[in-house]
Motif scaffolding. Structure first.
Motif, PDB file in Angstrom:
ATOM      1  N   VAL A  18       0.863  -1.184   0.000  1.00 58.66           N
ATOM      2  CA  VAL A  18       0.000   0.000   0.000  1.00 58.66           C
ATOM      3  C   VAL A  18       0.899   1.234   0.000  1.00 58.66           C
ATOM      4  N   THR A  19       0.489   2.270  -0.728  1.00 58.82           N
ATOM      5  CA  THR A  19       1.279   3.491  -0.813  1.00 58.82           C
ATOM      6  C   THR A  19       0.395   4.664  -1.213  1.00 58.82           C
ATOM      7  N   ASN A  20       0.881   5.850  -0.954  1.00 59.98           N
ATOM      8  CA  ASN A  20       0.177   7.041  -1.419  1.00 59.98           C
ATOM      9  C   ASN A  20       0.792   7.587  -2.707  1.00 59.98           C
ATOM     10  N   ASN A  21       1.931   7.013  -3.133  1.00 57.76           N
ATOM     11  CA  ASN A  21       2.608   7.442  -4.350  1.00 57.76           C
ATOM     12  C   ASN A  21       3.152   6.204  -5.049  1.00 57.76           C
ATOM     13  N   LEU A  22       2.395   5.688  -5.991  1.00 58.39           N
ATOM     14  CA  LEU A  22       2.735   4.421  -6.622  1.00 58.39           C
ATOM     15  C   LEU A  22       4.034   4.498  -7.420  1.00 58.39           C
ATOM     16  N   ALA A  23       4.241   5.538  -8.181  1.00 58.00           N
ATOM     17  CA  ALA A  23       5.469   5.659  -8.979  1.00 58.00           C
ATOM     18  C   ALA A  23       6.712   5.680  -8.085  1.00 58.00           C
ATOM     19  N   ARG A  24       6.652   6.452  -7.011  1.00 56.84           N
ATOM     20  CA  ARG A  24       7.781   6.514  -6.080  1.00 56.84           C
ATOM     21  C   ARG A  24       8.045   5.160  -5.444  1.00 56.84           C
ATOM     22  N   ARG A  25       6.977   4.491  -5.030  1.00 53.27           N
ATOM     23  CA  ARG A  25       7.131   3.198  -4.356  1.00 53.27           C
ATOM     24  C   ARG A  25       7.700   2.148  -5.296  1.00 53.27           C
ATOM     25  N   LEU A  26       7.295   2.167  -6.564  1.00 54.14           N
ATOM     26  CA  LEU A  26       7.846   1.219  -7.534  1.00 54.14           C
ATOM     27  C   LEU A  26       9.339   1.457  -7.722  1.00 54.14           C
ATOM     28  N   ALA A  27       9.743   2.712  -7.754  1.00 53.22           N
ATOM     29  CA  ALA A  27      11.168   3.039  -7.869  1.00 53.22           C
ATOM     30  C   ALA A  27      11.929   2.524  -6.651  1.00 53.22           C
ATOM     31  N   GLU A  28      11.343   2.660  -5.481  1.00 56.53           N
ATOM     32  CA  GLU A  28      11.985   2.159  -4.257  1.00 56.53           C
ATOM     33  C   GLU A  28      12.150   0.645  -4.318  1.00 56.53           C
ATOM     34  N   HIS A  29      11.136  -0.051  -4.795  1.00 58.54           N
ATOM     35  CA  HIS A  29      11.243  -1.510  -4.922  1.00 58.54           C
ATOM     36  C   HIS A  29      12.351  -1.879  -5.899  1.00 58.54           C
ATOM     37  N   SER A  30      12.435  -1.177  -7.013  1.00 57.01           N
ATOM     38  CA  SER A  30      13.491  -1.461  -7.989  1.00 57.01           C
ATOM     39  C   SER A  30      14.872  -1.207  -7.391  1.00 57.01           C
ATOM     40  N   ASP A  31      14.977  -0.209  -6.551  1.00 54.83           N
ATOM     41  CA  ASP A  31      16.258   0.114  -5.914  1.00 54.83           C
ATOM     42  C   ASP A  31      16.715  -0.964  -4.943  1.00 54.83           C
ATOM     43  N   THR A  32      15.805  -1.789  -4.441  1.00 60.05           N
ATOM     44  CA  THR A  32      16.174  -2.811  -3.458  1.00 60.05           C
ATOM     45  C   THR A  32      16.387  -4.189  -4.085  1.00 60.05           C
ATOM     46  N   LEU A  33      16.307  -4.296  -5.404  1.00 59.70           N
ATOM     47  CA  LEU A  33      16.530  -5.597  -6.038  1.00 59.70           C
ATOM     48  C   LEU A  33      17.895  -6.135  -5.635  1.00 59.70           C
ATOM     49  N   GLY A  34      17.908  -7.396  -5.252  1.00 62.04           N
ATOM     50  CA  GLY A  34      19.152  -8.030  -4.826  1.00 62.04           C
ATOM     51  C   GLY A  34      19.423  -7.910  -3.339  1.00 62.04           C
ATOM     52  N   GLN A  35      18.698  -7.063  -2.643  1.00 60.44           N
ATOM     53  CA  GLN A  35      18.896  -6.935  -1.201  1.00 60.44           C
ATOM     54  C   GLN A  35      18.143  -8.073  -0.508  1.00 60.44           C
ATOM     55  N   GLU A  52      -5.072  -0.822  -7.384  1.00 57.89           N
ATOM     56  CA  GLU A  52      -6.403  -0.227  -7.238  1.00 57.89           C
ATOM     57  C   GLU A  52      -6.293   0.998  -6.340  1.00 57.89           C
ATOM     58  N   LEU A  53      -7.214   1.897  -6.539  1.00 51.68           N
ATOM     59  CA  LEU A  53      -7.290   3.112  -5.734  1.00 51.68           C
ATOM     60  C   LEU A  53      -8.209   2.890  -4.541  1.00 51.68           C
ATOM     61  N   CYS A  54      -7.856   3.480  -3.427  1.00 53.01           N
ATOM     62  CA  CYS A  54      -8.700   3.461  -2.244  1.00 53.01           C
ATOM     63  C   CYS A  54      -8.921   4.903  -1.803  1.00 53.01           C
ATOM     64  N   ALA A  55     -10.036   5.146  -1.186  1.00 52.60           N
ATOM     65  CA  ALA A  55     -10.416   6.506  -0.816  1.00 52.60           C
ATOM     66  C   ALA A  55      -9.523   7.119   0.254  1.00 52.60           C
ATOM     67  N   ASP A  56      -9.011   6.291   1.153  1.00 51.12           N
ATOM     68  CA  ASP A  56      -8.216   6.819   2.256  1.00 51.12           C
ATOM     69  C   ASP A  56      -7.283   5.736   2.798  1.00 51.12           C
ATOM     70  N   PRO A  57      -6.338   6.110   3.655  1.00 51.22           N
ATOM     71  CA  PRO A  57      -5.380   5.130   4.184  1.00 51.22           C
ATOM     72  C   PRO A  57      -6.023   3.973   4.940  1.00 51.22           C
ATOM     73  N   THR A  58      -7.055   4.247   5.714  1.00 58.35           N
ATOM     74  CA  THR A  58      -7.714   3.184   6.470  1.00 58.35           C
ATOM     75  C   THR A  58      -8.289   2.129   5.539  1.00 58.35           C
ATOM     76  N   GLN A  59      -8.946   2.575   4.495  1.00 55.15           N
ATOM     77  CA  GLN A  59      -9.528   1.654   3.518  1.00 55.15           C
ATOM     78  C   GLN A  59      -8.420   0.886   2.784  1.00 55.15           C
ATOM     79  N   ALA A  60      -7.334   1.565   2.442  1.00 51.12           N
ATOM     80  CA  ALA A  60      -6.237   0.918   1.724  1.00 51.12           C
ATOM     81  C   ALA A  60      -5.590  -0.174   2.578  1.00 51.12           C
ATOM     82  N   ILE A  61      -5.364   0.108   3.843  1.00 51.68           N
ATOM     83  CA  ILE A  61      -4.750  -0.879   4.729  1.00 51.68           C
ATOM     84  C   ILE A  61      -5.677  -2.070   4.931  1.00 51.68           C
TER      85      ILE A  61
END
Length: 101
Positions: A18-35, A52-61
């Motif tokens: 779960v994230t509030n910024n999907l593009a940023r989070r995907l970049a972070e995952h790519s940065d950890t490859l091999g770790q 998928e989109l969720c209305a708020d953090p509670t719903q997303a979690i």
């Protein structure tokens, strides 16, 4: 807020997050490859196959926890309905619409 699923090149693992910024989070995952201390790094899971989109953090979690409790088969069916070929989704070129929950 987004709930998303990643897989690896051979589609053997699924990572749900779960994230509030999907593009940023995907970049972070790519940065950890091999770790080895990171799930996505250990299993080379950096290919976005579902989100998928969720209305708020509670719903997303809550949705993340729900999906994590599903069987592999149920998760695969959800992905196939959204992304039938399981192709890695490029957020810059993808023309589809995310599920709204």
């Amino acid at each position: 807020m987004y709930v998303y699923m990643l897989t690896n090149n051979i589609r053997t693992v699924l990572y749900i997050g779960v994230t509030n910024n999907l593009a940023r989070r995907l970049a972070e995952h790519s940065d950890t490859l091999g770790q080895r201390n990171k799930f996505t790094g250990r299993y080379q899971a950096n290919l976005l196959v579902y989100f998928e989109l969720c209305a708020d953090p509670t719903q997303a979690i809550a949705r993340e926890k729900e999906l994590k409790g599903w069987s592999r088969a149920k998760k695969e069916k959800l992905i196939a309905g959204f992304n039938p070929t399981w192709e890695a989704i490029d957020l810059e070129t993808w023309a589809g619409e995310p599920d709204l929950h």
